[in-house]
Design a protein around this motif. Structure first.
Motif, short mmCIF file in Angstrom:
data_model
loop_
_atom_site.label_atom_id
_atom_site.label_comp_id
_atom_site.label_asym_id
_atom_site.label_seq_id
_atom_site.Cartn_x
_atom_site.Cartn_y
_atom_site.Cartn_z
N LEU A 9 0.79 -1.23 0.00
CA LEU A 9 0.00 0.00 0.00
C LEU A 9 0.82 1.29 0.00
O LEU A 9 0.53 2.21 -0.78
CB LEU A 9 -0.98 0.01 1.18
N PRO A 10 1.85 1.42 0.86
CA PRO A 10 2.61 2.68 0.85
C PRO A 10 3.26 2.95 -0.50
O PRO A 10 3.35 4.11 -0.92
CB PRO A 10 3.67 2.48 1.95
N PHE A 11 3.69 1.91 -1.18
CA PHE A 11 4.42 2.09 -2.44
C PHE A 11 3.47 2.38 -3.60
O PHE A 11 3.82 3.10 -4.53
CB PHE A 11 5.28 0.85 -2.69
N LEU A 25 2.11 0.42 -14.85
CA LEU A 25 3.05 -0.69 -15.00
C LEU A 25 3.58 -1.13 -13.65
O LEU A 25 3.56 -2.33 -13.30
CB LEU A 25 4.20 -0.27 -15.92
N TYR A 26 4.04 -0.18 -12.85
CA TYR A 26 4.63 -0.48 -11.54
C TYR A 26 3.57 -1.07 -10.60
O TYR A 26 3.81 -2.08 -9.92
CB TYR A 26 5.22 0.80 -10.95
N ILE A 27 2.39 -0.46 -10.56
CA ILE A 27 1.35 -0.93 -9.65
C ILE A 27 0.94 -2.36 -10.00
O ILE A 27 0.78 -3.21 -9.12
CB ILE A 27 0.14 0.01 -9.69
N SER A 28 0.79 -2.65 -11.28
CA SER A 28 0.35 -4.00 -11.68
C SER A 28 1.40 -5.05 -11.33
O SER A 28 1.05 -6.19 -11.00
CB SER A 28 0.06 -4.03 -13.18
N GLU A 29 2.67 -4.69 -11.37
CA GLU A 29 3.73 -5.67 -11.13
C GLU A 29 4.01 -5.90 -9.65
O GLU A 29 4.61 -6.92 -9.30
CB GLU A 29 5.01 -5.25 -11.85
N ILE A 30 3.61 -5.00 -8.77
CA ILE A 30 3.86 -5.23 -7.34
C ILE A 30 2.58 -5.62 -6.59
O ILE A 30 2.66 -6.00 -5.42
CB ILE A 30 4.47 -3.98 -6.65
N SER A 31 1.42 -5.57 -7.25
CA SER A 31 0.16 -5.82 -6.55
C SER A 31 -0.16 -7.31 -6.48
O SER A 31 0.02 -8.03 -7.46
CB SER A 31 -0.98 -5.09 -7.24
N GLY A 58 -6.79 -5.45 -9.43
CA GLY A 58 -7.76 -4.59 -10.09
C GLY A 58 -8.09 -3.36 -9.27
O GLY A 58 -8.15 -2.24 -9.78
N THR A 59 -8.30 -3.57 -7.97
CA THR A 59 -8.61 -2.45 -7.08
C THR A 59 -7.47 -1.46 -7.04
O THR A 59 -7.66 -0.24 -7.19
CB THR A 59 -8.92 -2.96 -5.66
N LEU A 60 -6.25 -1.96 -6.82
CA LEU A 60 -5.09 -1.06 -6.72
C LEU A 60 -4.78 -0.43 -8.07
O LEU A 60 -4.38 0.74 -8.13
CB LEU A 60 -3.88 -1.83 -6.19
N GLY A 61 -4.97 -1.18 -9.15
CA GLY A 61 -4.69 -0.62 -10.47
C GLY A 61 -5.63 0.51 -10.82
O GLY A 61 -5.24 1.51 -11.44
N SER A 62 -6.90 0.40 -10.42
CA SER A 62 -7.86 1.46 -10.72
C SER A 62 -7.66 2.69 -9.86
O SER A 62 -8.18 3.76 -10.17
CB SER A 62 -9.29 0.93 -10.55
N LEU A 88 7.68 -6.44 0.00
CA LEU A 88 6.31 -6.42 -0.51
C LEU A 88 5.45 -7.53 0.06
O LEU A 88 4.26 -7.31 0.36
CB LEU A 88 6.33 -6.55 -2.04
N TYR A 89 6.02 -8.73 0.22
CA TYR A 89 5.21 -9.88 0.61
C TYR A 89 5.63 -10.53 1.92
O TYR A 89 4.93 -11.41 2.41
CB TYR A 89 5.24 -10.95 -0.50
N GLY A 90 6.77 -10.13 2.47
CA GLY A 90 7.25 -10.71 3.72
C GLY A 90 8.37 -11.71 3.50
O GLY A 90 8.45 -12.37 2.47
#
Length: 543
Positions: free
Chosen positions: A103-105, A217-223, A229-233, A304-306
């Motif tokens: 989320l912060p990124f 591009l960045y959001i889709s690759e780290i989400s 979909g939620t974060l990309g929108s 990102l994921y732990g």
């Protein structure tokens, strides 16, 4: 790639995929076997199977820690895939509570989206006042150049962004992008001549063009898959917020005509914050792995994921890369028979988005309201901007539940109906007494429909459907189509209105929206709940 092969969401392809040596036993260990879905409501309205997912969903409901974990696989997609296209990184099953977060990124990246919207909207309120200061109040041609130079710069920037993202990575590209954004803001704020103002607008255009390519591009690759979909929108939401912020920032102009300089100058602040924020944000693990930077990829995954997910995600990357040793694609590869079909889908979506009339409606809503006899045309335009933000917020909550394809269809149908209403409003004499009310209602419904799908979905969908080796450049090419069509529509809209009438032009926009509905039905594959690599396999199977 045949167009008909992309029609159905939840594509069911040939069972020959399970026999491919590329995946073998490793693929099956990584969760590529079929998972039976049960109808349990999960995060963002998704349904998950297995008791493990029920446990994970209970954790998500207790806090945002669930957002940071990668998705469990939804279902096996059996498909023929070219060996060289299989990258197969499928989100592995969570083995425990994740300690990372994205989320912060995502928030830092969205500073680029805010600047995108802000620079698009800031000149609308400031143009009259800066024209007085620069002595061009009577020269509409020069005023037009000040407005349109931004779009020229954005067109260039959208192509540059793809190259930067491939060469230097996503986070460093953001930092480089902050330079023209900040310098352009300073030049615009301090301009004492038209030449300086145009250079400043060109630089800020270059900056938002780069942002338009690398933010989604960045959001889709780290989400994580289940909320991608939620974060990309959110990207489109913050573009709308940026436009609305520019509108609000112009309110003091009535009392202080010199305020237009401050309006341009304050945009330097988020530019600096973007550069600083990206200095401490993790690079895309996918890009790092493709570059052979394994230690850096491990650190990014941990953030990102732990740390508990590092080994299995790297194992996924390793299994996915078997049989694929291809370098990043060149620009000419985008036009090859292997990739052109999917690349053309990206370009077509943005072309339909622009030819549907959105920017003509937004740019000239005040003038249209005034011609319809609306007393408070500025207030009506503010209502349109608010509808854009509201609709995009709703779309964000529906993106991973309703799906990309269905939202696109609903959106274009709503836009077509709204354009028909507007066309009748300006052509049917029986509606003349209600023209003001209907003009505002039709425009608000149009913008609301746009913000539900045609606005946010293309920027989210494109990074999902493009193969990783062409992703950055293909997104850039599609966005180049967006900016070029945006420029010409803004340039010729009034000329078409003068020649054919506003009713005919709006009817034409509605017809384009109906064509878009047919195109989406024939060519778009549903990407909801699938990893980027799963989607790539589906599309590779039809190449």
């Amino acid at each position: 790639m045949q167009a008909s092969a992309l029609v159905k969401s939840g594509v069911s392809c040939s069972s020959g995929f399970q026999n491919r040596k590329v995946l073998g036993e490793s693929g099956r260990r990584l969760g590529l076997r079929s998972l039976r879905m049960t109808e349990r409501s999960g995060c963002c309205g998704l349904s998950f199977g297995s008791e493990i997912m029920e446990t994970e969903m209970r954790r998500i409901r207790h806090g945002f820690d669930g957002i940071s974990r990668s998705s469990a696989k939804y279902k096996s997609l059996k498909t023929h895939a070219h060996d060289e296209d299989v990258e197969g990184v499928v989100p592995a099953k969570p083995t425990g509570k994740s300690s990372g977060t994205v989320l912060p990124f995502v928030g830092v990246a969205c500073l680029g989206a805010i600047l995108f919207g802000y620079h698009l909207g800031v000149v609308n309120g400031a143009l009259e006042y800066l024209s007085k200061d620069l002595g061009i109040l009577e020269n509409t041609v020069v005023q037009g150049w000040i407005v349109s130079t931004l779009l020229i710069g954005a067109t260039i920037g959208s192509f540059v962004g793809g190259t930067l993202a491939d060469k230097f990575g996503r986070t460093k590209s953001f930092q480089l992008d902050a330079i023209p954004l900040a310098v352009g803001a300073i030049l615009c704020a301090t301009a004492q001549s038209v030449q300086t103002m145009i250079i400043g607008r060109l630089l800020t255009g270059l900056g938002i063009g780069i942002s338009s390519a690398i933010v989604p591009l960045y959001i889709s690759e780290i989400s994580p898959t289940e909320i991608r979909g939620t974060l990309g929108s959110v990207n489109q939401l913050f573009i709308c917020v940026g436009i609305l912020t520019a509108l609000v920032a112009g309110l003091p102009l009535v009392r202080n005509p010199a305020w237009w300089r401050t309006m341009f100058g304050i945009s330097m602040v988020p530019s600096i914050l973007l550069a600083v924020g990206m200095a401490i944000s993790p690079e895309s693990p996918r890009w790092l792995y493709q570059q052979g930077k394994l230690p850096e990829a491990e650190r990014a995954i941990k953030t990102l994921y732990g740390k508990e997910r590092v080994a299995e995600v790297i194992q996924d990357f390793t299994a996915a890369s078997q049989g694929s040793v291809e370098p990043e694609a060149g620009w000419s590869d985008l036009f090859s028979s292997r990739y052109w079909k999917v690349v053309s889908i990206g370009a077509a979506l943005f072309l339909f988005q622009q030819l549907s009339g959105i920017n003509a409606v937004v740019y000239y809503s005040t003038s249209v309201f005034r011609s319809a006899g609306v007393a408070s045309d500025i207030a009506a335009s503010a209502l349109v901007a608010a509808a854009n933000v509201f609709g995009t917020t709703i779309a964000s909550s529906l993106m991973d539940r309703q799906g990309r394809k269905s939202l696109l269809t609903i959106s274009f149908c709503g836009m077509a109906a709204s354009m028909l209403l507007l066309s009748l409003t300006f052509s049917w004499s029986a509606l003349a007494p209600y023209s003001g009310t209907l003009a505002v209602l039709g425009t608000v419904l149009y913008v609301l429909s746009f913000s539900l799908g045609a606005g946010p979905v293309p920027g989210l969908l494109l990074p999902e459907i493009f193969a990783s080796r062409i992703r950055a450049k293909a997104v850039a090419l599609s966005l180049g189509t967006h900016w070029i069509s945006n420029f010409f529509i803004g340039l010729y809209f009034l000329s078409f209105v003068n020649k054919f009438g506003i009713s005919t032009v709006y009817f034409g926009f509605g017809f384009v929206c109906l064509l878009a509905v047919l195109y989406v039905a024939r060519n778009i594959v549903e990407t909801k709940g699938r990893s980027l690599e799963e989607i790539e396999k589906i599309l590779s199977a039809t190449a």
